[in-house]
Each structure stands twice: as structure tokens, then as C-alpha cells.
Design a protein around this motif. Structure first.
Motif, PDB file in Angstrom:
ATOM      1  N   TRP A  52      14.738 -17.542   1.489  1.00  0.00           N
ATOM      2  CA  TRP A  52      16.181 -17.805   1.470  1.00  0.00           C
ATOM      3  C   TRP A  52      16.454 -19.307   1.438  1.00  0.00           C
ATOM      4  N   GLN A  53      15.669 -20.085   2.160  1.00  0.00           N
ATOM      5  CA  GLN A  53      15.868 -21.528   2.165  1.00  0.00           C
ATOM      6  C   GLN A  53      15.589 -22.154   0.802  1.00  0.00           C
ATOM      7  N   SER A  54      14.619 -21.616   0.082  1.00  0.00           N
ATOM      8  CA  SER A  54      14.223 -22.223  -1.186  1.00  0.00           C
ATOM      9  C   SER A  54      14.980 -21.662  -2.383  1.00  0.00           C
ATOM     10  N   ARG A  55      15.331 -20.347  -2.359  1.00  0.00           N
ATOM     11  CA  ARG A  55      15.921 -19.743  -3.545  1.00  0.00           C
ATOM     12  C   ARG A  55      17.195 -18.934  -3.282  1.00  0.00           C
ATOM     13  N   ARG A  56      17.625 -18.884  -2.008  1.00  0.00           N
ATOM     14  CA  ARG A  56      18.751 -18.028  -1.629  1.00  0.00           C
ATOM     15  C   ARG A  56      18.475 -16.572  -2.018  1.00  0.00           C
ATOM     16  N   ALA A  57      17.261 -16.122  -1.762  1.00  0.00           N
ATOM     17  CA  ALA A  57      16.864 -14.743  -2.058  1.00  0.00           C
ATOM     18  C   ALA A  57      15.945 -14.264  -0.947  1.00  0.00           C
ATOM     19  N   VAL A  58      16.013 -12.977  -0.635  1.00  0.00           N
ATOM     20  CA  VAL A  58      15.159 -12.411   0.402  1.00  0.00           C
ATOM     21  C   VAL A  58      13.728 -12.259  -0.120  1.00  0.00           C
ATOM     22  N   GLY A  59      12.798 -12.105   0.798  1.00  0.00           N
ATOM     23  CA  GLY A  59      11.411 -11.906   0.409  1.00  0.00           C
ATOM     24  C   GLY A  59      11.182 -10.487  -0.079  1.00  0.00           C
ATOM     25  N   MET A  60      10.999 -10.342  -1.368  1.00  0.00           N
ATOM     26  CA  MET A  60      10.841  -9.009  -1.956  1.00  0.00           C
ATOM     27  C   MET A  60      10.008  -9.154  -3.222  1.00  0.00           C
ATOM     28  N   PHE A  61       9.654  -8.031  -3.830  1.00  0.00           N
ATOM     29  CA  PHE A  61       8.826  -8.036  -5.031  1.00  0.00           C
ATOM     30  C   PHE A  61       9.539  -8.736  -6.186  1.00  0.00           C
ATOM     31  N   SER A  62       8.749  -9.258  -7.128  1.00  0.00           N
ATOM     32  CA  SER A  62       9.325  -9.972  -8.268  1.00  0.00           C
ATOM     33  C   SER A  62       9.677  -9.037  -9.419  1.00  0.00           C
ATOM     34  N   TRP A  63       8.958  -7.929  -9.576  1.00  0.00           N
ATOM     35  CA  TRP A  63       9.240  -6.989 -10.650  1.00  0.00           C
ATOM     36  C   TRP A  63      10.545  -6.256 -10.345  1.00  0.00           C
ATOM     37  N   LYS A  64      11.482  -6.300 -11.287  1.00  0.00           N
ATOM     38  CA  LYS A  64      12.840  -5.844 -11.018  1.00  0.00           C
ATOM     39  C   LYS A  64      12.931  -4.396 -10.540  1.00  0.00           C
ATOM     40  N   PRO A  65      12.296  -3.400 -11.183  1.00  0.00           N
ATOM     41  CA  PRO A  65      12.407  -2.022 -10.679  1.00  0.00           C
ATOM     42  C   PRO A  65      11.876  -1.872  -9.259  1.00  0.00           C
ATOM     43  N   LEU A  66      10.737  -2.507  -8.969  1.00  0.00           N
ATOM     44  CA  LEU A  66      10.165  -2.415  -7.631  1.00  0.00           C
ATOM     45  C   LEU A  66      11.021  -3.166  -6.624  1.00  0.00           C
ATOM     46  N   ARG A  67      11.596  -4.270  -7.065  1.00  0.00           N
ATOM     47  CA  ARG A  67      12.476  -5.031  -6.181  1.00  0.00           C
ATOM     48  C   ARG A  67      13.727  -4.232  -5.836  1.00  0.00           C
ATOM     49  N   SER A  68      14.302  -3.569  -6.827  1.00  0.00           N
ATOM     50  CA  SER A  68      15.491  -2.757  -6.574  1.00  0.00           C
ATOM     51  C   SER A  68      15.186  -1.606  -5.620  1.00  0.00           C
ATOM     52  N   ALA A  69      14.038  -0.954  -5.839  1.00  0.00           N
ATOM     53  CA  ALA A  69      13.641   0.142  -4.957  1.00  0.00           C
ATOM     54  C   ALA A  69      13.412  -0.358  -3.533  1.00  0.00           C
ATOM     55  N   GLY A  70      12.785  -1.527  -3.405  1.00  0.00           N
ATOM     56  CA  GLY A  70      12.576  -2.107  -2.076  1.00  0.00           C
ATOM     57  C   GLY A  70      13.880  -2.450  -1.392  1.00  0.00           C
ATOM     58  N   ASP A  71      14.829  -3.018  -2.147  1.00  0.00           N
ATOM     59  CA  ASP A  71      16.144  -3.317  -1.577  1.00  0.00           C
ATOM     60  C   ASP A  71      16.832  -2.061  -1.065  1.00  0.00           C
ATOM     61  N   LEU A  72      16.760  -0.988  -1.844  1.00  0.00           N
ATOM     62  CA  LEU A  72      17.397   0.266  -1.425  1.00  0.00           C
ATOM     63  C   LEU A  72      16.715   0.846  -0.194  1.00  0.00           C
ATOM     64  N   LEU A  73      15.392   0.736  -0.134  1.00  0.00           N
ATOM     65  CA  LEU A  73      14.663   1.267   1.018  1.00  0.00           C
ATOM     66  C   LEU A  73      15.031   0.509   2.292  1.00  0.00           C
ATOM     67  N   VAL A  74      15.051  -0.807   2.209  1.00  0.00           N
ATOM     68  CA  VAL A  74      15.392  -1.601   3.386  1.00  0.00           C
ATOM     69  C   VAL A  74      16.855  -1.378   3.776  1.00  0.00           C
ATOM     70  N   THR A  75      17.734  -1.230   2.793  1.00  0.00           N
ATOM     71  CA  THR A  75      19.132  -0.928   3.083  1.00  0.00           C
ATOM     72  C   THR A  75      19.265   0.415   3.787  1.00  0.00           C
ATOM     73  N   ALA A  76      18.473   1.395   3.368  1.00  0.00           N
ATOM     74  CA  ALA A  76      18.484   2.705   4.027  1.00  0.00           C
ATOM     75  C   ALA A  76      18.013   2.588   5.477  1.00  0.00           C
ATOM     76  N   VAL A  77      17.002   1.750   5.713  1.00  0.00           N
ATOM     77  CA  VAL A  77      16.553   1.517   7.085  1.00  0.00           C
ATOM     78  C   VAL A  77      17.679   0.909   7.919  1.00  0.00           C
ATOM     79  N   GLY A  78      18.390  -0.065   7.347  1.00  0.00           N
ATOM     80  CA  GLY A  78      19.516  -0.657   8.056  1.00  0.00           C
ATOM     81  C   GLY A  78      20.613   0.345   8.339  1.00  0.00           C
ATOM     82  N   ALA A  79      20.892   1.215   7.368  1.00  0.00           N
ATOM     83  CA  ALA A  79      21.917   2.243   7.575  1.00  0.00           C
ATOM     84  C   ALA A  79      21.493   3.226   8.668  1.00  0.00           C
ATOM     85  N   LEU A  80      20.209   3.566   8.690  1.00  0.00           N
ATOM     86  CA  LEU A  80      19.721   4.491   9.716  1.00  0.00           C
ATOM     87  C   LEU A  80      19.795   3.865  11.108  1.00  0.00           C
ATOM     88  N   LEU A  81      19.487   2.587  11.207  1.00  0.00           N
ATOM     89  CA  LEU A  81      19.629   1.897  12.495  1.00  0.00           C
ATOM     90  C   LEU A  81      21.093   1.851  12.925  1.00  0.00           C
TER      91      LEU A  81
END
Length: 237
Positions: free
Chosen positions: A140-169
Motif C-alpha cells: 500500500w505504501q509503494s503502490r496504493r494496492a493490497v498484497g495480492m496476486f498479480s494475475w487478474k483472475p486470481l487477484r479478483s478471486a482472492g479479493d472476493l475470498l478475503v471480502t467474504a472472510v470480512g463479511a463473515l467476521l
């Protein structure tokens, strides 16, 4: 006629070096002197060391805190195992609340492991969690982006998974909130109320942080043409 003149200009082909020209006599007597820009070099190196410290110290500190809390939990269990109503294990509850995402992962193994096996695996996963947190902070300090995969489909899936974890919490917070309010109302003192309120507060904090940053990253990944250029490893300046 004599003058005192000092001029600076970047040295061609050098990194971090400047050519300083001084003149303390006639204008025709100019002597170039090469000096290093030590301040810039130290600044970059200090930021690099700071990044390494964050990657190492943050996970180790959280693992140490978790180890102390789990040890405290073991002593509490040993002292109260013969009691009918020993009360809540506050050390274990606080450990889980500080590392709320691990609470969901622990559901995969806690029925198959017990005692120090469970706690050892829990501490290792907590270290990995906070290493990822440190990675995301630097990213975030270097690119204003979270630490996640670089490949777009995998990155999108990871974002959704982490968002689901946040929603469950967040769902866990909402479901336990009425009970927590009642327990705080009938708590013995302020310290007791603080212990009771710390668990849902930390779950809510994790939920807000995960949903905010990873929904933002998911939207950026979908709608930004530059999202495919995001690298997995943050640049440490």
C-alpha cells in the motif's frame, strides 16, 4: 578580481554523485570536486531496512503475543478443569480476537488436533497472517494496492475470498452483539466490561478493514486497465 562562487551539477553516468565547482579566485580558476550525496543513499537504505524490519518484527511480535496468551490459557484450563462453571477463557478469546481471520481457519483442524499441537499450528498460522499484513502495508505504501496476486483472475478471486472472510467476521459481530451488550451491562467493573467488549470490537475492526481494502482492490482490478500491471512484490524504496 577574486570571487567566492560555488555551483553544483549532476555528474554524468554516476548515481548519487554531484560535481561541485568552487571558485575562490579569478573566474578562470575553477576546480571541479566530486562529492557523494550521502543523504539520499542513507534515506533509501533506511527505508529498505524499515521494510525488512516490518516483515520480520511484526509477525514475530504477534507470534510472541499469541504464545503468551495461549500459555496463559493453558494455565487457566489447568486451574479450573475441576470446576463446574470456570468462566470464559479470556486469554484464548483475546488471542482469537486479535487474529480474527485465523478463527475461521482454525475450524478446519481444531477437532483433529488438541493441546500443544493445536496451539503450535495456531501460532504458525498467526505468523503467516501478520507477514501478509506487513506485505500489504508495504504494498500500500509503494503502490496504493493490497498484497495480492498479480494475475487478474486470481487477484479478483482472492479479493472476493478475503471480502467474504470480512463479511463473515462482520456477521459474527452482529450475531453476538446483543449478548455482549447484556454482559457489559451486568459486568462487575470497567475492566471486566473492557474484556467483554474487546472481542466483538476486534472482530468488527477486522471486518471493516478487509471489506474496505479488498472491495476497493476488486473494483480497481475489474475497471482499471492498468490493474494487470500490478506486481506481486511491492517495491521497497
Amino acid at each position: 578580481m577574486s570571487f567566492g562562487v560555488t555551483t553544483t551539477e549532476p555528474e554524468t553516468g554516476g548515481k548519487g554523485w554531484w560535481r561541485v565547482k568552487t571558485c575562490n579566485g579569478p573566474l578562470t580558476d575553477v576546480t571541479p570536486v566530486i562529492v557523494p550525496t550521502v543523504r539520499l543513499t542513507v534515506s533509501n537504505e533506511s527505508m529498505r531496512v524499515s521494510g525488512v524490519r516490518l516483515y520480520v518484527l511484526l509477525p514475530l511480535a504477534q507470534m510472541a503475543i499469541a504464545g503468551v496468551l495461549l500459555r496463559w490459557s493453558e494455565r487457566f484450563t489447568a486451574l479450573t478443569h475441576l470446576q463446574d462453571m470456570p468462566g470464559p477463557d479470556r486469554a484464548f478469546v483475546l488471542c482469537i480476537s486479535i487474529n480474527a481471520p485465523v478463527f475461521l481457519l482454525r475450524a478446519l483442524w481444531f477437532r483433529h488436533l488438541s493441546g500443544w499441537h493445536d496451539h503450535a499450528l495456531l501460532i504458525v498460522v498467526i505468523g503467516l497472517l501478520w507477514f501478509w499484513v506487513a506485505f500489504s502495508i508495504r504494498s500500500w505504501q509503494s503502490r496504493r494496492a493490497v498484497g495480492m496476486f498479480s494475475w487478474k483472475p486470481l487477484r479478483s478471486a482472492g479479493d472476493l475470498l478475503v471480502t467474504a472472510v470480512g463479511a463473515l467476521l462482520g456477521f459474527v459481530f452482529v450475531m453476538n452483539f446483543p449478548e455482549v451488550v447484556i454482559r457489559i451491562k451486568y459486568s462487575r467493573d470497567f475492566t471486566d466490561a473492557l474484556w467483554i467488549g474487546s472481542e466483538p470490537a476486534l472482530f468488527l475492526a477486522w471486518s471493516i478493514v478487509l471489506i474496505f481494502f479488498f472491495v476497493r482492490d476488486f473494483i480497481h482490478c475489474i475497471y482499471s486497465a492498468k490493474s494487470g500491471d500490478i506486481q506481486l512484490r511491492p517495491r521497497i524504496k
